[in-house]
Every structure is written in C-alpha cells, then in structure tokens.
Write a protein that holds these residues in place. Structure first.
Motif, PDB file in Angstrom:
ATOM      1  N   ALA A   1       0.835  -1.205   0.000  1.00  0.00           N
ATOM      2  CA  ALA A   1       0.000   0.000   0.000  1.00  0.00           C
ATOM      3  C   ALA A   1       0.868   1.252   0.000  1.00  0.00           C
ATOM      4  O   ALA A   1       0.570   2.222  -0.692  1.00  0.00           O
ATOM      5  N   TYR A   2       1.970   1.229   0.769  1.00  0.00           N
ATOM      6  CA  TYR A   2       2.859   2.389   0.800  1.00  0.00           C
ATOM      7  C   TYR A   2       3.485   2.630  -0.573  1.00  0.00           C
ATOM      8  O   TYR A   2       3.582   3.771  -1.023  1.00  0.00           O
ATOM      9  N   ALA A   3       3.888   1.571  -1.244  1.00  0.00           N
ATOM     10  CA  ALA A   3       4.486   1.716  -2.585  1.00  0.00           C
ATOM     11  C   ALA A   3       3.492   2.366  -3.543  1.00  0.00           C
ATOM     12  O   ALA A   3       3.854   3.263  -4.321  1.00  0.00           O
ATOM     13  N   GLY A   4       2.244   1.950  -3.487  1.00  0.00           N
ATOM     14  CA  GLY A   4       1.219   2.569  -4.327  1.00  0.00           C
ATOM     15  C   GLY A   4       1.035   4.045  -3.993  1.00  0.00           C
ATOM     16  O   GLY A   4       0.869   4.884  -4.884  1.00  0.00           O
ATOM     17  N   PHE A   5       1.100   4.375  -2.697  1.00  0.00           N
ATOM     18  CA  PHE A   5       0.980   5.755  -2.240  1.00  0.00           C
ATOM     19  C   PHE A   5       2.145   6.598  -2.767  1.00  0.00           C
ATOM     20  O   PHE A   5       1.948   7.716  -3.247  1.00  0.00           O
ATOM     21  N   VAL A   6       3.363   6.060  -2.701  1.00  0.00           N
ATOM     22  CA  VAL A   6       4.547   6.780  -3.182  1.00  0.00           C
ATOM     23  C   VAL A   6       4.414   7.068  -4.679  1.00  0.00           C
ATOM     24  O   VAL A   6       4.682   8.187  -5.128  1.00  0.00           O
ATOM     25  N   HIS A   7       3.975   6.090  -5.451  1.00  0.00           N
ATOM     26  CA  HIS A   7       3.822   6.288  -6.895  1.00  0.00           C
ATOM     27  C   HIS A   7       2.717   7.299  -7.204  1.00  0.00           C
ATOM     28  O   HIS A   7       2.876   8.143  -8.091  1.00  0.00           O
ATOM     29  N   ALA A   8       1.613   7.239  -6.465  1.00  0.00           N
ATOM     30  CA  ALA A   8       0.523   8.193  -6.685  1.00  0.00           C
ATOM     31  C   ALA A   8       0.948   9.605  -6.270  1.00  0.00           C
ATOM     32  O   ALA A   8       0.599  10.578  -6.937  1.00  0.00           O
ATOM     33  N   ALA A   9       1.719   9.710  -5.187  1.00  0.00           N
ATOM     34  CA  ALA A   9       2.215  11.021  -4.753  1.00  0.00           C
ATOM     35  C   ALA A   9       3.150  11.604  -5.806  1.00  0.00           C
ATOM     36  O   ALA A   9       3.068  12.788  -6.137  1.00  0.00           O
ATOM     37  N   ARG A  10       4.030  10.767  -6.349  1.00  0.00           N
ATOM     38  CA  ARG A  10       4.963  11.243  -7.381  1.00  0.00           C
ATOM     39  C   ARG A  10       4.177  11.728  -8.610  1.00  0.00           C
ATOM     40  O   ARG A  10       4.510  12.749  -9.202  1.00  0.00           O
ATOM     41  N   ALA A  11       3.131  11.001  -8.984  1.00  0.00           N
ATOM     42  CA  ALA A  11       2.306  11.423 -10.122  1.00  0.00           C
ATOM     43  C   ALA A  11       1.625  12.765  -9.848  1.00  0.00           C
ATOM     44  O   ALA A  11       1.352  13.528 -10.769  1.00  0.00           O
ATOM     45  N   ALA A  12       1.384  13.045  -8.542  1.00  0.00           N
ATOM     46  CA  ALA A  12       0.759  14.317  -8.154  1.00  0.00           C
ATOM     47  C   ALA A  12       1.804  15.408  -7.908  1.00  0.00           C
ATOM     48  O   ALA A  12       1.458  16.514  -7.506  1.00  0.00           O
ATOM     49  N   GLY A  13       3.087  15.091  -8.120  1.00  0.00           N
ATOM     50  CA  GLY A  13       4.133  16.095  -8.005  1.00  0.00           C
ATOM     51  C   GLY A  13       4.879  16.145  -6.690  1.00  0.00           C
ATOM     52  O   GLY A  13       5.644  17.069  -6.446  1.00  0.00           O
TER      53      GLY A  13
ATOM     54  N   ALA B   1      -3.393  13.948  -0.055  1.00  0.00           N
ATOM     55  CA  ALA B   1      -4.793  13.530   0.144  1.00  0.00           C
ATOM     56  C   ALA B   1      -5.311  12.870  -1.128  1.00  0.00           C
ATOM     57  O   ALA B   1      -5.989  11.838  -1.080  1.00  0.00           O
ATOM     58  N   SER B   2      -4.962  13.430  -2.261  1.00  0.00           N
ATOM     59  CA  SER B   2      -5.359  12.857  -3.546  1.00  0.00           C
ATOM     60  C   SER B   2      -4.698  11.486  -3.742  1.00  0.00           C
ATOM     61  O   SER B   2      -5.331  10.529  -4.205  1.00  0.00           O
ATOM     62  N   ALA B   3      -3.419  11.380  -3.381  1.00  0.00           N
ATOM     63  CA  ALA B   3      -2.681  10.131  -3.556  1.00  0.00           C
ATOM     64  C   ALA B   3      -3.203   9.025  -2.633  1.00  0.00           C
ATOM     65  O   ALA B   3      -3.120   7.850  -2.969  1.00  0.00           O
ATOM     66  N   SER B   4      -3.750   9.413  -1.482  1.00  0.00           N
ATOM     67  CA  SER B   4      -4.213   8.390  -0.535  1.00  0.00           C
ATOM     68  C   SER B   4      -5.677   8.027  -0.736  1.00  0.00           C
ATOM     69  O   SER B   4      -6.192   7.121  -0.093  1.00  0.00           O
ATOM     70  N   ALA B   5      -6.350   8.726  -1.646  1.00  0.00           N
ATOM     71  CA  ALA B   5      -7.756   8.412  -1.918  1.00  0.00           C
ATOM     72  C   ALA B   5      -7.852   7.075  -2.652  1.00  0.00           C
ATOM     73  O   ALA B   5      -7.000   6.746  -3.475  1.00  0.00           O
ATOM     74  N   PRO B   6      -8.881   6.300  -2.344  1.00  0.00           N
ATOM     75  CA  PRO B   6      -9.049   5.033  -3.060  1.00  0.00           C
ATOM     76  C   PRO B   6      -9.286   5.280  -4.547  1.00  0.00           C
ATOM     77  O   PRO B   6      -9.881   6.289  -4.911  1.00  0.00           O
ATOM     78  N   PRO B   7      -8.806   4.403  -5.404  1.00  0.00           N
ATOM     79  CA  PRO B   7      -9.021   4.586  -6.846  1.00  0.00           C
ATOM     80  C   PRO B   7     -10.500   4.546  -7.199  1.00  0.00           C
ATOM     81  O   PRO B   7     -11.262   3.814  -6.584  1.00  0.00           O
ATOM     82  N   ARG B   8     -10.860   5.340  -8.170  1.00  0.00           N
ATOM     83  CA  ARG B   8     -12.254   5.358  -8.615  1.00  0.00           C
ATOM     84  C   ARG B   8     -12.452   4.334  -9.726  1.00  0.00           C
ATOM     85  O   ARG B   8     -11.571   4.161 -10.553  1.00  0.00           O
ATOM     86  N   PRO B   9     -13.612   3.674  -9.722  1.00  0.00           N
ATOM     87  CA  PRO B   9     -13.877   2.665 -10.771  1.00  0.00           C
ATOM     88  C   PRO B   9     -14.015   3.269 -12.144  1.00  0.00           C
ATOM     89  O   PRO B   9     -14.283   4.350 -12.373  1.00  0.00           O
TER      90      PRO B   9
END
Length: 80
Positions: free
Chosen positions: A30-42, A72-80
């Motif tokens: 879960a942390y790895a996914g958060f890191v990648h989503a945070a990087r995508a958000a800058g 907050a955006s990076a930690s939000a669950p993915p939308r379908p």
C-alpha cells in the motif's frame, strides 16, 4: 495512520497506531502505491516506508498546502 513527533512523521497503512515492533509491521505494498501516486501528483517521497518525513522552515504555507492536497489525492481510493 500517521505517527508523528514534532515535525517528523511517518505514514503507516494500518488500522491502529503502532506501539511496538509487532504492531508497526506496515503494508509496504500500500505504501508503494501511495509513493507512486504522490509522485504522479508532483510530490516525491522516500521510497522506503521506514524513513521519516520532516517539515522545516524551508516549507512555507503554500508548499505545505499543495503537498497536503497532493497527498490527500494520492491516498484516496481509486475510482472505478
């Protein structure tokens, strides 16, 4: 869950506050996914969950607010 002391913090993807080595075992996937989503958000975070984050006087309100919004955006669950 975020454990914090002063301006040092570490996010844990758990349902309870870590209090010892057994309860501190994180969900590294879960942390790895958060890191990648945070990087995508800058926002670039440490790739290891076992490192702490720090806030300093170099971070002004605009940077802190932008980082908080991105995380907050990076930690939000993915939308379908």
């Amino acid at each position: 869950m975020v454990s914090r002391v002063g301006s040092m913090l570490t996010p844990f993807f758990r349902t309870q506050t870590p209090t010892d080595a057994e309860t501190a075992a994180p969900d590294t996937t879960a942390y790895a996914g958060f890191v990648h989503a945070a990087r995508a958000a800058g926002v670039i975070l440490a790739p290891s969950q076992f490192e702490a984050m720090f806030c300093s006087f170099a971070h002004d309100n605009a940077v802190i607010n932008a980082t908080a919004a991105a995380l907050a955006s990076a930690s939000a669950p993915p939308r379908p």
